[in-house]
Write a protein that holds these residues in place. Structure first.
Motif, PDB file in Angstrom:
ATOM      1  N   GLY A  95       0.775  -1.227   0.000  1.00  0.00           N
ATOM      2  CA  GLY A  95       0.000   0.000   0.000  1.00  0.00           C
ATOM      3  C   GLY A  95       0.804   1.273   0.000  1.00  0.00           C
ATOM      4  N   ALA A  96       2.141   1.138  -0.067  1.00  0.00           N
ATOM      5  CA  ALA A  96       2.955   2.364  -0.059  1.00  0.00           C
ATOM      6  C   ALA A  96       4.331   2.046  -0.610  1.00  0.00           C
ATOM      7  N   THR A  97       4.944   3.051  -1.203  1.00  0.00           N
ATOM      8  CA  THR A  97       6.312   2.939  -1.682  1.00  0.00           C
ATOM      9  C   THR A  97       7.186   3.830  -0.808  1.00  0.00           C
ATOM     10  N   VAL A  98       8.132   3.201  -0.107  1.00  0.00           N
ATOM     11  CA  VAL A  98       8.986   3.941   0.818  1.00  0.00           C
ATOM     12  C   VAL A  98      10.327   4.237   0.150  1.00  0.00           C
ATOM     13  N   GLU A  99      10.661   5.480   0.039  1.00  0.00           N
ATOM     14  CA  GLU A  99      11.938   5.868  -0.564  1.00  0.00           C
ATOM     15  C   GLU A  99      13.044   5.906   0.490  1.00  0.00           C
ATOM     16  N   THR A 100      14.216   5.459   0.094  1.00  0.00           N
ATOM     17  CA  THR A 100      15.394   5.517   0.947  1.00  0.00           C
ATOM     18  C   THR A 100      16.451   6.368   0.257  1.00  0.00           C
ATOM     19  N   ALA A 101      16.962   7.383   0.929  1.00  0.00           N
ATOM     20  CA  ALA A 101      18.008   8.228   0.359  1.00  0.00           C
ATOM     21  C   ALA A 101      19.374   7.687   0.779  1.00  0.00           C
ATOM     22  N   VAL A 102      20.271   7.561  -0.182  1.00  0.00           N
ATOM     23  CA  VAL A 102      21.649   7.149   0.092  1.00  0.00           C
ATOM     24  C   VAL A 102      22.571   8.235  -0.433  1.00  0.00           C
ATOM     25  N   ARG A 103      23.362   8.801   0.474  1.00  0.00           N
ATOM     26  CA  ARG A 103      24.288   9.876   0.116  1.00  0.00           C
ATOM     27  C   ARG A 103      25.672   9.257  -0.086  1.00  0.00           C
ATOM     28  N   ILE A 104      26.180   9.361  -1.307  1.00  0.00           N
ATOM     29  CA  ILE A 104      27.424   8.704  -1.673  1.00  0.00           C
ATOM     30  C   ILE A 104      28.446   9.734  -2.146  1.00  0.00           C
ATOM     31  N   GLY A 105      29.713   9.524  -1.786  1.00  0.00           N
ATOM     32  CA  GLY A 105      30.792  10.407  -2.212  1.00  0.00           C
ATOM     33  C   GLY A 105      31.879   9.617  -2.937  1.00  0.00           C
ATOM     34  N   VAL A 106      32.330  10.122  -4.090  1.00  0.00           N
ATOM     35  CA  VAL A 106      33.394   9.470  -4.852  1.00  0.00           C
ATOM     36  C   VAL A 106      34.430  10.507  -5.268  1.00  0.00           C
ATOM     37  N   HIS A 147      31.203  13.315   9.696  1.00  0.00           N
ATOM     38  CA  HIS A 147      30.225  14.221  10.296  1.00  0.00           C
ATOM     39  C   HIS A 147      28.783  13.872   9.922  1.00  0.00           C
ATOM     40  N   GLY A 148      28.598  12.663   9.406  1.00  0.00           N
ATOM     41  CA  GLY A 148      27.244  12.185   9.138  1.00  0.00           C
ATOM     42  C   GLY A 148      26.582  12.768   7.913  1.00  0.00           C
ATOM     43  N   GLU A 149      27.371  13.439   7.047  1.00  0.00           N
ATOM     44  CA  GLU A 149      26.791  14.053   5.859  1.00  0.00           C
ATOM     45  C   GLU A 149      26.731  13.090   4.675  1.00  0.00           C
ATOM     46  N   LEU A 150      27.501  11.999   4.725  1.00  0.00           N
ATOM     47  CA  LEU A 150      27.532  10.999   3.663  1.00  0.00           C
ATOM     48  C   LEU A 150      27.385   9.609   4.284  1.00  0.00           C
ATOM     49  N   ASP A 151      26.697   8.727   3.568  1.00  0.00           N
ATOM     50  CA  ASP A 151      26.454   7.372   4.069  1.00  0.00           C
ATOM     51  C   ASP A 151      27.490   6.375   3.561  1.00  0.00           C
ATOM     52  N   LEU A 152      28.036   6.654   2.392  1.00  0.00           N
ATOM     53  CA  LEU A 152      28.961   5.723   1.739  1.00  0.00           C
ATOM     54  C   LEU A 152      29.984   6.541   0.961  1.00  0.00           C
ATOM     55  N   VAL A 153      31.274   6.286   1.191  1.00  0.00           N
ATOM     56  CA  VAL A 153      32.298   7.052   0.488  1.00  0.00           C
ATOM     57  C   VAL A 153      33.399   6.134  -0.013  1.00  0.00           C
ATOM     58  N   LEU A 154      33.931   6.498  -1.168  1.00  0.00           N
ATOM     59  CA  LEU A 154      35.129   5.870  -1.719  1.00  0.00           C
ATOM     60  C   LEU A 154      36.237   6.908  -1.567  1.00  0.00           C
ATOM     61  N   VAL A 155      37.303   6.556  -0.876  1.00  0.00           N
ATOM     62  CA  VAL A 155      38.366   7.532  -0.610  1.00  0.00           C
ATOM     63  C   VAL A 155      39.729   6.942  -0.930  1.00  0.00           C
ATOM     64  N   ALA A 273      24.864   0.133   8.659  1.00  0.00           N
ATOM     65  CA  ALA A 273      24.301   0.587   7.383  1.00  0.00           C
ATOM     66  C   ALA A 273      23.148  -0.310   6.957  1.00  0.00           C
ATOM     67  N   GLY A 274      22.145   0.305   6.323  1.00  0.00           N
ATOM     68  CA  GLY A 274      20.974  -0.435   5.867  1.00  0.00           C
ATOM     69  C   GLY A 274      21.237  -1.224   4.601  1.00  0.00           C
ATOM     70  N   ASP A 275      20.216  -1.963   4.170  1.00  0.00           N
ATOM     71  CA  ASP A 275      20.357  -2.819   2.986  1.00  0.00           C
ATOM     72  C   ASP A 275      20.687  -2.022   1.734  1.00  0.00           C
ATOM     73  N   ALA A 276      20.101  -0.830   1.585  1.00  0.00           N
ATOM     74  CA  ALA A 276      20.343  -0.032   0.383  1.00  0.00           C
ATOM     75  C   ALA A 276      21.807   0.391   0.298  1.00  0.00           C
ATOM     76  N   VAL A 277      22.377   0.832   1.421  1.00  0.00           N
ATOM     77  CA  VAL A 277      23.785   1.234   1.443  1.00  0.00           C
ATOM     78  C   VAL A 277      24.681   0.038   1.155  1.00  0.00           C
ATOM     79  N   ARG A 278      24.376  -1.093   1.746  1.00  0.00           N
ATOM     80  CA  ARG A 278      25.199  -2.290   1.543  1.00  0.00           C
ATOM     81  C   ARG A 278      25.119  -2.783   0.100  1.00  0.00           C
ATOM     82  N   ALA A 279      23.932  -2.710  -0.484  1.00  0.00           N
ATOM     83  CA  ALA A 279      23.777  -3.130  -1.879  1.00  0.00           C
ATOM     84  C   ALA A 279      24.570  -2.215  -2.808  1.00  0.00           C
ATOM     85  N   LEU A 280      24.516  -0.912  -2.548  1.00  0.00           N
ATOM     86  CA  LEU A 280      25.270   0.030  -3.365  1.00  0.00           C
ATOM     87  C   LEU A 280      26.770  -0.153  -3.158  1.00  0.00           C
TER      88      LEU A 280
END
Length: 293
Positions: A95-106, A147-155, A273-280
């Motif tokens: 009955g609903a589509t839940v969006e998940t935001a993933v903030r990524i830095g490369v 500082h919690g501004e990105l969820d996933l980063v490649l450095v 990290a949630g499933d979306a972050v891990r999948a990405l």
């Protein structure tokens, strides 16, 4: 009366298709098994069953990784669509589509057609995930992550400087201009990132250890600025192998310039990290692994 021809048609099991997609994305049966909370032998059995159903070999296995065959690529396209439709159906029934935001830095030198294509494909496969992609210097990306501004980063970082979910060696080269060499100039002109930027300290320490006179000829926080300055003959620099361009000449060992073997590429996300972050993360690291060492 039921059409026996239709009843005997092959029906593809979504569980088998999911196994194929995961192995292709991970490039490894072992990693795919971990992500699927299964065993490697079970995943292998599912792929063999799927190959029997399809009547084609779907994956080529080598000592380094696993790659889809031509038939595998064809089936993967349909498999992703079928899994997406299954996910849409589950969401519709809920009955609903839940969006998940993933903030990524490369880092800037990873912003290429291969990486952006992978991110676009991931976004299309995971409609419920909204990607927010940032590109910049590794130090800024790491700061944003801390500082919690990105969820996933490649450095890019010095080896073992901080724990990473995945890491690999980052080959480095000293480079000069192909058409207007600067290596023999005195003082030696250097092209580098700003203070606290990557490779800056290694460059200065190396030339001072050789007893060479040197000067900073060009400073830029932009990788393209560094690349252009070297190609145009402003000075020499130290960059990762992937950043060496057609206008550059590798000068490792010349005038005693040492091998710099202190950097790695690291992928960071939080333990919870949630499933979306891990999948990405799995998809992104699969792309990094496909780049040459």
């Amino acid at each position: 009366m039921e059409d026996s021809g239709k009843s005997n048609r092959t029906l593809f099991d979504l569980d088998l298709l999911r196994a194929l997609v995961m192995v292709a994305d991970c490039g490894s049966f072992t990693t795919a098994a971990t992500r699927l909370h299964s065993t490697q032998s079970t995943v292998s059995q599912k792929i063999r069953r799927l190959e029997d159903l399809a009547g084609h070999r779907l994956l080529e296995r080598s000592h380094r990784d696993v790659q889809p065959t031509d038939a595998g690529h064809t089936l993967l396209g349909y498999a992703r669509r079928m899994l997406d439709l299954n996910e849409e159906l589950l969401q519709a029934l809920a009955g609903a589509t839940v969006e998940t935001a993933v903030r990524i830095g490369v880092p800037e030198d990873f912003v290429n057609p291969q990486t952006t294509g992978m991110l676009a494909a991931f976004s299309h496969r995971h409609r419920q995930v909204k990607l927010e992609i940032s590109s910049g210097l590794s130090r800024d990306l790491a700061h944003g992550f801390d500082h919690g501004e990105l969820d996933l980063v490649l450095v890019k970082q010095r080896r073992n400087s901080r724990p990473a979910v995945h890491c690999r060696h980052e080959p480095m080269h000293w480079i000069d201009s192909q058409r207007s060499a600067c290596l023999r100039l005195d003082p030696l002109p250097l092209v580098m990132f700003p203070p606290r930027g990557l490779y800056r300290d290694e460059m200065i320490q190396a030339v001072e250890a050789l007893g060479l006179r040197w000067r900073i000829a060009f400073t830029s926080s932009s990788l393209s600025g560094i690349q252009g300055a070297v190609a145009d003959g402003i000075g020499i620099s130290l960059l990762p192998r992937r950043a060496v361009g057609a206008g550059h000449r590798i000068i490792d060992g010349q005038r005693g310039l040492p091998v710099v073997d202190t950097y790695e590429i690291g992928l960071l996300h939080r333990p919870d990290a949630g499933d979306a972050v891990r999948a990405l993360a799995t998809a992104l690291w699969g792309q990094v692994r496909r780049e040459p060492d």
